[in-house]
Design a protein around this motif. Structure first.
Motif, mmCIF file in Angstrom:
data_model
loop_
_atom_site.group_PDB
_atom_site.id
_atom_site.type_symbol
_atom_site.label_atom_id
_atom_site.label_comp_id
_atom_site.label_asym_id
_atom_site.label_seq_id
_atom_site.Cartn_x
_atom_site.Cartn_y
_atom_site.Cartn_z
ATOM 1 N N ARG A 224 0.627 -1.163 -0.013
ATOM 2 C CA ARG A 224 0.062 0.136 -0.076
ATOM 3 C C ARG A 224 1.114 1.327 -0.075
ATOM 4 O O ARG A 224 1.574 1.310 0.980
ATOM 5 C CB ARG A 224 -0.957 0.328 1.130
ATOM 6 N N VAL A 225 0.786 2.119 -1.047
ATOM 7 C CA VAL A 225 1.535 3.344 -1.260
ATOM 8 C C VAL A 225 0.979 4.439 -0.880
ATOM 9 O O VAL A 225 -0.202 4.959 -1.208
ATOM 10 C CB VAL A 225 1.896 3.270 -2.733
ATOM 11 N N CYS A 226 1.643 5.341 -0.042
ATOM 12 C CA CYS A 226 1.038 6.779 0.233
ATOM 13 C C CYS A 226 1.887 7.627 -0.434
ATOM 14 O O CYS A 226 3.023 7.658 -0.024
ATOM 15 C CB CYS A 226 0.785 6.852 1.710
ATOM 16 N N PHE A 227 1.319 8.826 -0.978
ATOM 17 C CA PHE A 227 2.128 9.859 -1.346
ATOM 18 C C PHE A 227 2.301 11.180 -0.561
ATOM 19 O O PHE A 227 1.181 11.350 -0.158
ATOM 20 C CB PHE A 227 1.836 10.075 -3.065
ATOM 21 N N ALA A 228 3.446 11.475 -0.166
ATOM 22 C CA ALA A 228 3.546 12.868 0.624
ATOM 23 C C ALA A 228 2.812 14.043 -0.041
ATOM 24 O O ALA A 228 2.708 14.080 -1.400
ATOM 25 C CB ALA A 228 5.044 13.135 0.796
ATOM 26 N N HIS A 229 2.382 14.913 0.776
ATOM 27 C CA HIS A 229 1.810 16.277 0.327
ATOM 28 C C HIS A 229 0.775 16.032 -0.713
ATOM 29 O O HIS A 229 0.572 16.889 -1.494
ATOM 30 C CB HIS A 229 3.322 16.980 -0.350
ATOM 31 N N GLY A 230 -0.103 15.152 -0.302
ATOM 32 C CA GLY A 230 -1.461 14.849 -1.228
ATOM 33 C C GLY A 230 -1.112 14.504 -2.660
ATOM 34 O O GLY A 230 -2.127 14.537 -3.426
ATOM 35 N N GLY A 231 0.170 14.098 -3.038
ATOM 36 C CA GLY A 231 0.547 13.882 -4.552
ATOM 37 C C GLY A 231 -0.400 15.134 -5.231
ATOM 38 O O GLY A 231 -0.612 14.763 -5.966
ATOM 39 N N GLN A 232 0.083 16.408 -4.646
ATOM 40 C CA GLN A 232 -0.921 17.496 -5.348
ATOM 41 C C GLN A 232 -0.937 17.644 -6.636
ATOM 42 O O GLN A 232 -2.115 17.818 -7.228
ATOM 43 C CB GLN A 232 -0.421 18.677 -4.438
ATOM 44 N N LEU A 233 0.301 17.728 -7.614
ATOM 45 C CA LEU A 233 -0.036 18.032 -8.816
ATOM 46 C C LEU A 233 -0.436 16.951 -9.554
ATOM 47 O O LEU A 233 -1.006 16.853 -10.567
ATOM 48 C CB LEU A 233 1.437 18.336 -9.409
ATOM 49 N N ALA A 234 -0.560 15.605 -9.057
ATOM 50 C CA ALA A 234 -0.976 14.507 -9.576
ATOM 51 C C ALA A 234 -2.493 14.552 -9.568
ATOM 52 O O ALA A 234 -3.075 14.037 -10.801
ATOM 53 C CB ALA A 234 -0.698 12.976 -8.640
ATOM 54 N N GLN A 235 -3.228 15.276 -8.865
ATOM 55 C CA GLN A 235 -4.529 15.393 -8.665
ATOM 56 C C GLN A 235 -4.940 16.386 -9.968
ATOM 57 O O GLN A 235 -5.909 16.226 -10.676
ATOM 58 C CB GLN A 235 -5.064 15.953 -7.282
ATOM 59 N N ILE A 236 -4.588 17.594 -10.123
ATOM 60 C CA ILE A 236 -4.675 18.597 -10.873
ATOM 61 C C ILE A 236 -4.485 18.077 -12.431
ATOM 62 O O ILE A 236 -4.939 18.423 -13.520
ATOM 63 C CB ILE A 236 -4.079 19.963 -10.744
ATOM 64 N N ASN A 237 -3.307 17.069 -12.457
ATOM 65 C CA ASN A 237 -3.008 16.506 -13.707
ATOM 66 C C ASN A 237 -3.698 15.357 -14.278
ATOM 67 O O ASN A 237 -3.319 14.902 -15.449
ATOM 68 C CB ASN A 237 -1.532 16.165 -13.388
ATOM 69 N N LEU A 238 -4.654 14.809 -13.613
ATOM 70 C CA LEU A 238 -5.134 13.590 -14.016
ATOM 71 C C LEU A 238 -5.868 13.537 -15.347
ATOM 72 O O LEU A 238 -5.590 12.810 -16.120
ATOM 73 C CB LEU A 238 -6.388 13.119 -12.830
ATOM 74 N N GLY A 239 -6.781 14.696 -15.607
ATOM 75 C CA GLY A 239 -7.358 14.786 -16.864
ATOM 76 C C GLY A 239 -6.353 14.579 -17.958
ATOM 77 O O GLY A 239 -6.547 14.211 -19.078
ATOM 78 N N ARG A 240 -5.366 15.385 -18.017
ATOM 79 C CA ARG A 240 -4.380 15.610 -18.780
ATOM 80 C C ARG A 240 -3.613 14.217 -19.108
ATOM 81 O O ARG A 240 -3.375 13.581 -20.514
ATOM 82 C CB ARG A 240 -2.937 16.637 -18.607
ATOM 83 N N ARG A 241 -3.446 13.233 -17.846
ATOM 84 C CA ARG A 241 -2.845 11.997 -18.352
ATOM 85 C C ARG A 241 -3.842 11.159 -18.956
ATOM 86 O O ARG A 241 -3.378 10.250 -19.669
ATOM 87 C CB ARG A 241 -2.770 11.572 -16.978
ATOM 88 N N ILE A 242 -4.869 11.142 -18.760
ATOM 89 C CA ILE A 242 -5.994 10.386 -19.410
ATOM 90 C C ILE A 242 -6.114 10.753 -20.963
ATOM 91 O O ILE A 242 -6.270 9.603 -21.733
ATOM 92 C CB ILE A 242 -7.417 10.731 -18.629
ATOM 93 N N GLN A 243 -6.255 12.010 -21.108
ATOM 94 C CA GLN A 243 -6.330 12.478 -22.484
ATOM 95 C C GLN A 243 -5.024 12.087 -23.167
ATOM 96 O O GLN A 243 -5.157 11.585 -24.456
ATOM 97 C CB GLN A 243 -6.485 13.851 -22.664
ATOM 98 N N GLY A 244 -3.801 12.034 -22.572
ATOM 99 C CA GLY A 244 -2.554 11.521 -23.305
ATOM 100 C C GLY A 244 -2.636 10.275 -23.512
ATOM 101 O O GLY A 244 -2.121 9.656 -24.590
ATOM 102 N N PHE A 245 -3.125 9.554 -22.695
ATOM 103 C CA PHE A 245 -3.129 8.228 -22.808
ATOM 104 C C PHE A 245 -4.108 7.873 -23.985
ATOM 105 O O PHE A 245 -3.787 6.711 -24.782
ATOM 106 C CB PHE A 245 -3.652 7.512 -21.586
ATOM 107 N N ASP A 246 -5.321 8.359 -23.822
ATOM 108 C CA ASP A 246 -6.166 7.817 -25.110
ATOM 109 C C ASP A 246 -5.941 8.638 -26.387
ATOM 110 O O ASP A 246 -6.160 7.732 -27.516
ATOM 111 C CB ASP A 246 -7.520 8.615 -24.614
#
Length: 360
Positions: A224-246
């Motif tokens: 079980r993996v925990c990211f420090a500092h809320g993985g903060q930029l991973a949250q705002i970046n989620l849509g861009r990663r999904i669109q990039g993958f697709d």
């Protein structure tokens, strides 16, 4: 009925100056000056900004702020990047033995993590085995990025490190992913605290990117993996990663879609995002049960007592309740249940043992 606990899932502790071996200062690896004013490395120093960096003062601080227990991570300065192999091994062993001693002598107050260097996988496996089997530690601390044996910087979730994750899976370990050393491989001048304020969060987002693309949350179901500092930029970046993958599937052959890991039961994030807007995005993206309390004490970017910021440990959750982002019941779980789940997973025996240790 057991009382509600307030557990801090992201804390740090400095050894007293006299506890640090001489070789650490002689080799410029890490030390604290005798007046306890600075932590130092060769060509680097940082002020000790709060007395609760040290054990006795930390215990007083915890009592003052009604904190029952703290998860102590390794010091970021002791990831060992760029050190000669033997010096690195000795420095990391010192950190792990120090944390083990703190946990052993204060079991009701601290759960402590241990660190390994992924650039030397065989040594890392031996150290994991030692820390789990001999020192009874169950939290593996890893950096977002590390330097390999030929001086190349890599993401921690590089496929070369799968033996480490296999062992973490075997031992049912919690894993903490924490950023540091960005200034060593991001070619920008180190001004205006940019590596702590901007790039650390990008490092967490990069590590989350590869954890999820490689499908590790499902491949290693007991890790079980925990990211420090809320993985903060991973949250705002989620849509861009999904669109990039697709949009460019040719770049992601054999990889796992980013959507599959959103809200995954084996991925956690701490609350240390500094504002309720960011916390709300974290809650909406990842679900409240994947969030743990993280104060990052006693660093100045942690949730500390501060008149300037009218801050105190736990303020962001109080504000989240006030603004209908979280319920009080969800906050109680962030303080307690979610942290126990991160540390113990589905192992009820381990969870009971941890509760008994905390409650004395």
């Amino acid at each position: 009925m057991k009382p509600k606990l307030r557990i801090n899932g992201h804390s740090h502790l400095l050894p007293y100056p006299e506890e640090i071996p001489k070789f650490m200062k002689e080799k410029g690896i890490f030390w604290v000056d005798k007046d306890r004013k600075y932590m130092l490395q060769k060509n680097w120093k940082r002020p000790v900004t709060d007395s609760s960096f040290f054990l006795d003062e930390k215990l007083e601080w915890m009592e003052r702020n009604d904190l029952d227990h703290a998860v102590v991570l390794n010091l970021s300065q002791l990831y060992g990047n760029g050190l000669r192999v033997e010096e690195m091994k000795k420095a990391l062993r010192f950190q792990n033995d120090f944390n083990a001693k703190v946990q052993h002598e204060h079991p009701s107050k601290f759960t402590c993590g241990f660190v390994v260097h992924p650039g030397f996988v065989r040594s890392a496996l031996w150290e994991i085995e030692r820390c789990v089997e001999e020192l009874d530690m169950r939290l593996l601390c890893l950096p977002t990025h590390y330097m390999d044996t030929i001086g190349t910087w890599r993401c921690i979730f590089d496929e070369e490190n799968e033996p480490i994750f296999e062992m973490a899976n075997k031992y049912n370990l919690a894993v903490e992913i924490h950023p540091y050393d960005g200034e060593k491989f991001i070619k920008l001048e180190n001004t205006a605290w940019r590596f702590h304020l901007i790039w650390m969060l990008a490092q967490c987002a990069d590590a989350y990117h590869f954890l999820t693309l490689n499908g590790y949350p499902d491949k290693y179901p007991n890790m079980r993996v925990c990211f420090a500092h809320g993985g903060q930029l991973a949250q705002i970046n989620l849509g861009r990663r999904i669109q990039g993958f697709d949009g460019r599937p040719d770049l992601f052959e054999g990889k796992t879609h980013p959507r599959k890991s959103v809200g995954h039961k084996n991925i956690f994030f701490d609350t240390l995002v500094h504002d309720t807007g960011s916390l709300q995005l974290l809650v909406e993206n990842q679900k409240p049960q994947q969030i743990i309390m993280g104060l990052d004490d006693p660093y100045p970017l942690g949730e500390m007592e501060s008149d300037k910021q009218s801050s105190y440990p736990g303020k962001i959750l109080d504000l989240a309740v006030e603004r209908d982002i979280l319920t009080q019941k969800q906050c109680d779980a962030i303080w307690e249940d979610n942290i126990i789940t991160w540390l113990c997973g589905d192992d009820k025996v381990a969870a009971d043992k941890l509760y008994k240790r905390i409650l004395g």
